[in-house]
Design a protein around this motif. Structure first.
Motif, PDB file in Angstrom:
ATOM      1  N   GLY A  53      45.645-119.166 -14.133  1.00 23.15           N
ATOM      2  CA  GLY A  53      45.002-118.836 -15.396  1.00 23.15           C
ATOM      3  C   GLY A  53      45.919-119.105 -16.572  1.00 23.15           C
ATOM      4  N   TYR A  54      45.330-119.250 -17.734  1.00 25.32           N
ATOM      5  CA  TYR A  54      46.089-119.538 -18.958  1.00 25.32           C
ATOM      6  C   TYR A  54      46.420-118.245 -19.676  1.00 25.32           C
ATOM      7  N   GLU A  55      47.664-118.132 -20.135  1.00 22.62           N
ATOM      8  CA  GLU A  55      48.126-116.971 -20.893  1.00 22.62           C
ATOM      9  C   GLU A  55      48.107-117.316 -22.377  1.00 22.62           C
ATOM     10  N   SER A  56      47.282-116.609 -23.139  1.00 26.73           N
ATOM     11  CA  SER A  56      47.074-116.966 -24.547  1.00 26.73           C
ATOM     12  C   SER A  56      48.318-116.741 -25.412  1.00 26.73           C
ATOM     13  N   ARG A  57      49.252-115.923 -24.954  1.00 27.69           N
ATOM     14  CA  ARG A  57      50.490-115.726 -25.722  1.00 27.69           C
ATOM     15  C   ARG A  57      51.391-116.949 -25.681  1.00 27.69           C
ATOM     16  N   ALA A  58      51.029-117.935 -24.872  1.00 25.70           N
ATOM     17  CA  ALA A  58      51.879-119.112 -24.706  1.00 25.70           C
ATOM     18  C   ALA A  58      52.110-119.845 -26.022  1.00 25.70           C
ATOM     19  N   LEU A  59      51.109-119.888 -26.893  1.00 25.93           N
ATOM     20  CA  LEU A  59      51.260-120.602 -28.159  1.00 25.93           C
ATOM     21  C   LEU A  59      52.399-120.016 -28.983  1.00 25.93           C
ATOM     22  N   ILE A  60      52.436-118.707 -29.083  1.00 31.73           N
ATOM     23  CA  ILE A  60      53.490-118.052 -29.877  1.00 31.73           C
ATOM     24  C   ILE A  60      54.858-118.308 -29.265  1.00 31.73           C
ATOM     25  N   TRP A  61      54.969-118.094 -27.952  1.00 30.71           N
ATOM     26  CA  TRP A  61      56.273-118.205 -27.307  1.00 30.71           C
ATOM     27  C   TRP A  61      56.767-119.642 -27.244  1.00 30.71           C
ATOM     28  N   GLY A 113      43.768-124.217 -28.332  1.00 35.25           N
ATOM     29  CA  GLY A 113      42.377-124.021 -28.742  1.00 35.25           C
ATOM     30  C   GLY A 113      41.400-124.409 -27.654  1.00 35.25           C
ATOM     31  N   LEU A 114      41.697-125.501 -26.954  1.00 29.34           N
ATOM     32  CA  LEU A 114      40.827-125.936 -25.860  1.00 29.34           C
ATOM     33  C   LEU A 114      40.825-124.914 -24.734  1.00 29.34           C
ATOM     34  N   MET A 115      42.001-124.383 -24.409  1.00 30.21           N
ATOM     35  CA  MET A 115      42.084-123.395 -23.324  1.00 30.21           C
ATOM     36  C   MET A 115      41.366-122.102 -23.703  1.00 30.21           C
ATOM     37  N   ARG A 116      41.494-121.697 -24.946  1.00 27.00           N
ATOM     38  CA  ARG A 116      40.792-120.479 -25.391  1.00 27.00           C
ATOM     39  C   ARG A 116      39.281-120.695 -25.362  1.00 27.00           C
ATOM     40  N   PHE A 117      38.849-121.889 -25.700  1.00 28.50           N
ATOM     41  CA  PHE A 117      37.415-122.200 -25.636  1.00 28.50           C
ATOM     42  C   PHE A 117      36.897-122.041 -24.211  1.00 28.50           C
ATOM     43  N   PHE A 118      37.631-122.581 -23.246  1.00 32.02           N
ATOM     44  CA  PHE A 118      37.213-122.463 -21.851  1.00 32.02           C
ATOM     45  C   PHE A 118      37.243-121.004 -21.385  1.00 32.02           C
ATOM     46  N   GLN A 119      38.254-120.259 -21.853  1.00 33.91           N
ATOM     47  CA  GLN A 119      38.324-118.851 -21.480  1.00 33.91           C
ATOM     48  C   GLN A 119      37.133-118.073 -22.016  1.00 33.91           C
ATOM     49  N   GLN A 120      36.771-118.315 -23.258  1.00 27.87           N
ATOM     50  CA  GLN A 120      35.637-117.616 -23.850  1.00 27.87           C
ATOM     51  C   GLN A 120      34.331-118.014 -23.172  1.00 27.87           C
ATOM     52  N   ARG A 121      34.216-119.267 -22.797  1.00 24.09           N
ATOM     53  CA  ARG A 121      33.011-119.716 -22.106  1.00 24.09           C
ATOM     54  C   ARG A 121      32.877-119.055 -20.737  1.00 24.09           C
ATOM     55  N   GLU A 122      34.022-118.886 -20.053  1.00 26.09           N
ATOM     56  CA  GLU A 122      33.988-118.223 -18.756  1.00 26.09           C
ATOM     57  C   GLU A 122      33.572-116.757 -18.892  1.00 26.09           C
ATOM     58  N   LYS A 123      34.023-116.110 -19.976  1.00 26.86           N
ATOM     59  CA  LYS A 123      33.683-114.705 -20.185  1.00 26.86           C
ATOM     60  C   LYS A 123      32.179-114.516 -20.436  1.00 26.86           C
ATOM     61  N   ARG A 124      31.563-115.520 -21.061  1.00 29.03           N
ATOM     62  CA  ARG A 124      30.144-115.402 -21.385  1.00 29.03           C
ATOM     63  C   ARG A 124      29.248-115.649 -20.179  1.00 29.03           C
TER      64      ARG A 124
END
Length: 204
Positions: free
Chosen positions: A125-133, A192-203
């Motif tokens: 899975g993708y960790e969204s904090r990755a962008l900051i770090w 942004g692409l990874m967050r899009f896929f994550q949000q789509r999976e949640k829906r």
């Protein structure tokens, strides 16, 4: 620790370890230890650590670091091979007869790292904090690159973009701009692409 079904396969960890044990000393002998300052080279070591630790954050950070870089590298080399010109620049060394042939072959790892990191992210899975770090890591590495590497090598393009020297901007201004552009151009679109896929999976 992830559950058993989410763990990364041992064969991948061992194969990538063998690769690093060959690639890292070979690069040091042929090109010098300064070459490790390249963010894509640093990513190789961090991916190795991330694989063995099954660290989702570390692997997600390197996914940001290698995906677009690998795609742009492949595009530049591919077009230069087929059409004789570099649409982006920075891979001219791949066609330089004075550059060690083995180093050119080993540089094909740019094509492999996105698959390794991508497979790990697919499993963990993708960790969204990755962008900051990853942005913070880049902001540390770029000044260190400027301070501790030879200017003529232009590692991480700290002397000028696309492997060229620049003299339009004062160097401090250019470095500050580089530290801003690097995450915006290379990391943010992938995040942004990874967050899009994550949000789509949640829906679902």
């Amino acid at each position: 620790m992830p559950g058993h079904a989410r763990q990364l396969p041992l064969w991948l960890k061992l194969l990538f370890t063998v690769w690093i044990l060959f690639w890292a000393p070979a690069y040091a002998v042929m090109l010098g230890a300064q070459n490790y300052f390249w963010l894509c080279n640093l990513a190789s070591f961090l991916i190795l650590i991330g694989l063995w630790m099954e660290n989702r954050l570390l692997l997600s950070m390197q996914w940001l670091a290698v995906l677009l870089v690998g795609l742009f590298w492949a595009l530049d080399v591919g077009v230069a091979w087929l059409a004789g010109f570099h649409p982006i620049g920075g891979t001219e060394y791949m066609f330089d007869p004075e550059h060690p042939p083995l180093a050119r072959v080993l540089s094909l790892y740019h094509l492999v790292l996105p698959f390794v990191a991508g497979f790990a992210i697919l499993r963990l899975g993708y960790e969204s904090r990755a962008l900051i770090w990853q942005t913070l890591l880049t902001w540390v590495v770029i000044p260190l690159t400027f301070l501790f590497t030879e200017a003529e090598r232009n590692i991480n393009w700290v002397q000028g973009p696309f492997g060229m020297q620049q003299d339009i901007l004062p160097l401090p201004v250019y470095l500050a701009l580089l530290m801003l552009v690097w995450p915006l151009v290379l990391y943010l679109p992938v995040h942004g692409l990874m967050r899009f896929f994550q949000q789509r999976e949640k829906r679902r």
